[in-house]
Design a protein around this motif. Structure first.
Motif, PDB file in Angstrom:
ATOM      1  N   LEU A 131     -43.579  -4.380  12.610  1.00 46.10           N
ATOM      2  CA  LEU A 131     -44.537  -5.476  12.369  1.00 46.10           C
ATOM      3  C   LEU A 131     -45.962  -4.924  12.361  1.00 46.10           C
ATOM      4  N   VAL A 181     -45.524 -12.348   9.606  1.00 43.60           N
ATOM      5  CA  VAL A 181     -46.637 -11.421   9.890  1.00 43.60           C
ATOM      6  C   VAL A 181     -47.330 -11.017   8.590  1.00 43.60           C
ATOM      7  N   GLY A 210     -41.160 -10.579  10.088  1.00 44.79           N
ATOM      8  CA  GLY A 210     -41.939  -9.686   9.216  1.00 44.79           C
ATOM      9  C   GLY A 210     -42.607 -10.437   8.080  1.00 44.79           C
ATOM     10  N   THR A 257     -38.866  -3.760  16.038  1.00 49.55           N
ATOM     11  CA  THR A 257     -39.692  -4.717  15.302  1.00 49.55           C
ATOM     12  C   THR A 257     -41.172  -4.623  15.656  1.00 49.55           C
TER      13      THR A 257
END
Ligand code: FES
Length: 929
Positions: A665, A709, A706, A661
């Motif tokens: 990200l 973000v 995600g 991740t």
């Protein structure tokens, strides 16, 4: 004693019995990791005068006068060619195995053994739980980047580092040198505030119950207190008088409060009885041995069906409604019922009915980094915990509840975590460490051994009964599923696993008449818990086996049968609840593509021949569906801030444990902000540094964190543009984001200029709803040796609908790793238990897949884009696991003419099936046609 480590002279005496790994780590050389303590996993491999050894079984005193090389000493400032190839091929996920693997590979390179033919034998002493070994093999043998031709459906190997590029892990350079800090690597330059204070860290060890069910009559701790170095001893008299669950969820009431930190009643062999804190691990263990416990034995039950019987011993009868146990008077932790239509009528309308019972077994996660925590009090007297967790915020909140602290009074953070697969969505060490730190005021460390892990948690074993009927056109008329899950002694995750297990496994089929009955039941076995797939893999083994048999009876190809019956775009998803979940939809649909891709690949073949003329050959497949986010709330808040030096600082609470991740990200941020990944820095998994995040479970790292973000970066982009327009008066439409700033009307404004008038920052939250679904289809061609029952996989294909594939190399790795874990548990992995006593407590007895055990799996991606996911992405962490066991069982059935109905499908079980089939004329499954 003097010796050399990575070019440095070391002068340190070895303690009697000390292994080289411990000595190295104590002298600050922490590239060798602790994975097993038994010479099985290879995470601790170092070179001694150029020869690879497992330093956990190498006596420390033998290092005298020798030259030791760890992964940190393989290269200089620049990575070696092997290290570079590991990064380029994404030959790791969590990276806990990597340092040891590269040390062994370095020796093999010297001896000329880095070839596809020799690796399976030569690398068997180095285990990887995450990757499935394909990427490791590619890195070691060819150096090709990690894109095989079968990945042609997604962009791969792009030079860009935004979305769609096969970017390697951001921490790759440190991981291949063994210097990326994991939980127990405490002196390696991690963020300053995460350093353990100088001085000795006390060690904690526990006394475990030898009995499956007993009441503690008395505990005599005097012997332990007299052991030199022992600082404290804790029993049930010292812990908070509060019930809780080791399982962590956003809504804490989702799990039953049935656990006490140290209980007066023990309900399984291996349960904690007392804890000893001492100056050293040896003293703590000596203290544990000196404790005398008197038990009153209670009747025990080990079989979930017997646990439901009238006179069965009750495990939690004394618990009241506040514990939220479905029926403590019957050992029922949780129950699930759902109905739609009329199953009886549906079965009457069927031309073929299949009825059968399938059984799954206990499997261990075997994350190579065991559970561990280090705790201390900071300058302000706040409790700080550095821990191997997937859920730092939820751990903090429960510790606050247990110890009566405010959130501001505890900081919980994770460094890189050495994988978890769900087992680190539990609180197995943090509570005792917090207790010990708060009582002693001193830093305390508690780390489970590999054997402890086998006594701590496992996948829920299940008995799955399936009844399914279809009409002459091969359309399902009825589908009934009855599940009995063995929760073990405590109910952590049992309700969620049960509900999820009967969810997407049933919802994936269009059928007017469905019925689900499920129970999770207490027994005096090791507690079951969260594990990749969260119940779906077990139930799908039954459902997909039954439907394969049904297709066979109707005379229909299994792919065609699925095409006629699987859900399609626009369908409602009716699972175990008997009605559609309001926030779950098929927001994008690639199941049809997955079926086509897997079938075409299987038909195309891969040229791998049968091992011999007497082997039986068969093919099988199974589909799977999973929600992209768990139900009932999963939240993440992200911050994005433009710094004066042109970097963008991302803060997101989700943890990195090999799921990739942090890299993805950063890719999302780079894409939205028009910069490159080198300009993104990310801080994560720290309750002091980031806002709340429910945690890295349920495949949510991308779909929830995600989204947060993405939204934060989109807002930041707007802020930057507005600031640029205000500074220049230029036309807002004539702009382009560039690394380090923005160009407006041809004029480049640096980040320093942009932030000179004030901070540019943005915050966004995603609450995990509404949710979509991901799809997977797995297909196998297998060969079975009829005289031995040995199964060999000749061709393995998985087609996946992950929406927009944000990072094809990492996503492929997730699929391969899930398939590898599933093949291991389908064919041989098993925690063997007798009367509640775990018999398989080491990796060599458990049989974790080695490189030589696993086939290369073709991974193919459908082309879809999901409107609910960040930039079109869907989750792909748990789901690759779920279709593997039934697809394999269906292929074995095709090969041998008899259906395996119990996992693991070991050679002896397959051999017995064949033997019984030769001697029994009766059909093995209930059939009416
Ligand atoms: Fe090998 Fe995680 S990457 S164990």
């Amino acid at each position: 004693m003097r010796f050399q480590v990575d070019g440095e002279a070391v002068d340190r005496a070895a303690r009697p019995g000390q292994c080289l790994r411990t000595l190295l780590r104590e002298t600050g050389h922490q590239a060798p990791k602790k994975g097993c303590d038994a010479g099985d996993c290879g995470a601790c491999t170092v070179l001694v005068d150029g020869a690879a050894v497992h330093s956990c079984v190498y006596p420390a005193h033998r290092a005298e006068g020798h030259t030791i090389t760890t992964a940190a000493g393989l290269g200089t400032a620049e990575p070696t060619d092997l290290q570079r190839r590991f990064i380029e091929n994404a030959a790791f996920q969590c990276g806990f195995c990597t340092a040891g693997m590269l040390v062994t590979a370095t020796e093999l390179e010297r001896t000329g053994d880095l070839t596809p033919a020799t690796l399976p034998e030569k690398l068997k002493g180095n285990l990887c739980r995450c990757t499935g070994y394909r990427a490791i093999t590619d890195a070691l043998t060819s150096g090709r980047p990690g894109c095989a031709p079968n990945d042609a459906t997604v962009p791969c190997g792009s030079r860009s580092d935004g979305v769609g590029a096969g970017v390697g892990a951001l921490a790759g350079g440190r991981i291949v040198r063994g210097v990326e800090p994991f939980t127990m690597d405490v002196d390696m330059g991690e963020q300053d505030s995460g350093k353990v204070p100088p001085g000795e860290v006390l060690r904690l060890e526990v006394v475990r119950s030898p009995h499956a069910h007993a009441r503690i009559v008395s505990i005599d701790t005097a012997g332990a207190e007299a052991v030199p170095g022992v600082r404290a001893v804790f029993t049930h008299a010292d812990v908070p008088d509060l019930l809780y669950s080791t399982a962590r969820h956003e809504i804490r009431e989702d799990d039953p409060d049935d656990t006490v930190m140290l209980d007066r009643i023990v309900r399984f062999r291996g349960q904690r009885v007392a804890a000893v804190v001492a100056d050293s691990l040896a003293a703590a263990r000596a203290g544990c041995r000196a404790i005398r416990v008197e038990y009153e034995l209670l009747p025990a039950v080990f079989d979930p069906e017997e646990a439901l019987a009238e006179q069965a011993p009750l495990l939690h009868a004394e618990k009241g409604p506040e514990s939220r146990i479905a029926d403590p008077g019957r050992n029922v932790v949780a129950a699930a019922q759902g109905r739609v239509g009329d199953v009886t009528a549906g079965l009457s309308a069927a031309v073929e009915v299949v009825q059968g019972e399938w059984r799954t077994h206990r499997v261990q996660h075997v994350h190579l980094e065991t559970h561990g925590s280090i705790g201390w009090l900071d300058r302000d007297g706040r409790l700080v915990l550095r821990t191997s967790t997937q859920v730092p915020f939820l751990v903090r909140d429960e510790l606050c509840r247990l110890f009566g602290l405010e959130r501001s009074g505890i900081r919980v953070f994770a460094t890189r975590v050495g994988s978890g697969f769900g087992a680190k969505q539990e609180m197995f060490t943090e509570d005792l460490v917090a207790l010990a730190v708060l009582k002693t005021g001193l830093p305390v460390q508690y780390e489970l051994t590999r054997s402890d892990e086998f006594l701590t948690t496992c996948r829920h074993p299940m008995r799955v009964r399936v009844t399914a009927g279809a009409d002459a056109d091969g359309l399902l008329t009825a589908l009934a599923v009855d599940v009995l899950a063995d929760a073990g002694a405590y109910g952590n995750h049992s309700a969620g696993v049960l509900f999820h297990g009967v969810g997407e496994s049933v919802a994936i089929y269009r059928c007017p008449n469905k019925r689900v009955d499920g129970h999770a039941v207490y027994t005096n076995n090791v507690p079951s818990g969260a594990f990749r797939g969260y119940g779906l893999g077990q139930v799908m083994f039954g459902v997909e086996s039954a439907l394969d048999e049904l297709a066979r009876r109707i005379g229909m190809d299994p792919f065609e049968f699925r095409r006629r019956n699987l859900v399609r775009a626009g369908d409602e998803l009716i699972g175990g609840a008997g009605h559609a979940e309001p926030d779950l939809t098929i927001a994008s649909y690639g199941l049809d593509q997955c079926l086509d891709l897997a079938e075409q690949a299987l038909r195309r073949g891969n040229g791998v021949p049968a091992p011999g003329p007497d082997w039986l050959i068969g093919e099988g497949m199974a589909p799977a569906m999973i929600a992209t986010v768990p139900p009932r709330g999963h939240t993440s808040t992200a911050h994005a801030t433009l710094l004066a030096d042109g970097t963008v600082e991302l803060r997101a609470g989700t943890a990195e444990f090999g799921n990739g991740t942090t890299t993805v990200l950063a890719q999302i941020a780079a894409t939205v902000l028009g910069t490159d990944i080198a300009h993104i820095v990310i801080r994560h998994a720290d309750t002091d540094v980031t806002a709340h995040d429910t945690g890295a479970f349920g495949s949510t790292g991308i779909t929830v964190a995600g989204r947060a973000v993405h939204a934060a970066c989109a807002q930041l982009r707007e802020h930057v543009l507005r600031r640029a327009v205000a500074l220049t008066g230029a036309d807002a439409d004539r702009h382009i984001f560039e690394p380090g700033g923005i160009r407006v009307d041809g004029r480049f404004l640096t980040a320093a200029t942009l932030v000179a008038d004030g901070e540019l920052t943005a915050t966004a939250t995603h609450d995990g709803t509404p949710r979509s679904v991901s799809f997977n289809v797995h297909a196998f061609r297998v060969a079975v040796q009829p005289d031995t029952g040995e199964v060999r996989i000749l061709h393995s294909v998985q087609a996946a609908d992950a929406g927009t594939v944000l990072n094809p190399v990492q996503c492929r790795g997730q699929v391969e790793g899930g398939v590898a874990q599933a093949i291991g548990s389908a064919l041989y992995e098993e925690i063997r238990v007798e009367q509640g006593e775990v018999r398989t407590k080491t990796l060599r007895h458990y049989h974790l897949p080695q490189l030589s055990d696993l086939p290369r799996t073709e991974v193919l991606f459908a082309e879809t884009a999901d409107p609910l996911g960040p930039l079109g992405a869907k989750s792909m962490s748990e789901s690759p696991y779920n279709p593997v066991a039934p697809a394999l069982a269906n292929a074995i059935r095709d090969a041998i003419g008899v259906r395996p109905q119990q996992l693991p499908m070991t050679a002896d079980r397959i051999w017995r099936l064949l033997r019984d089939a030769r001697t029994t004329a009766a059909p093995h499954l209930g059939v009416r046609g």
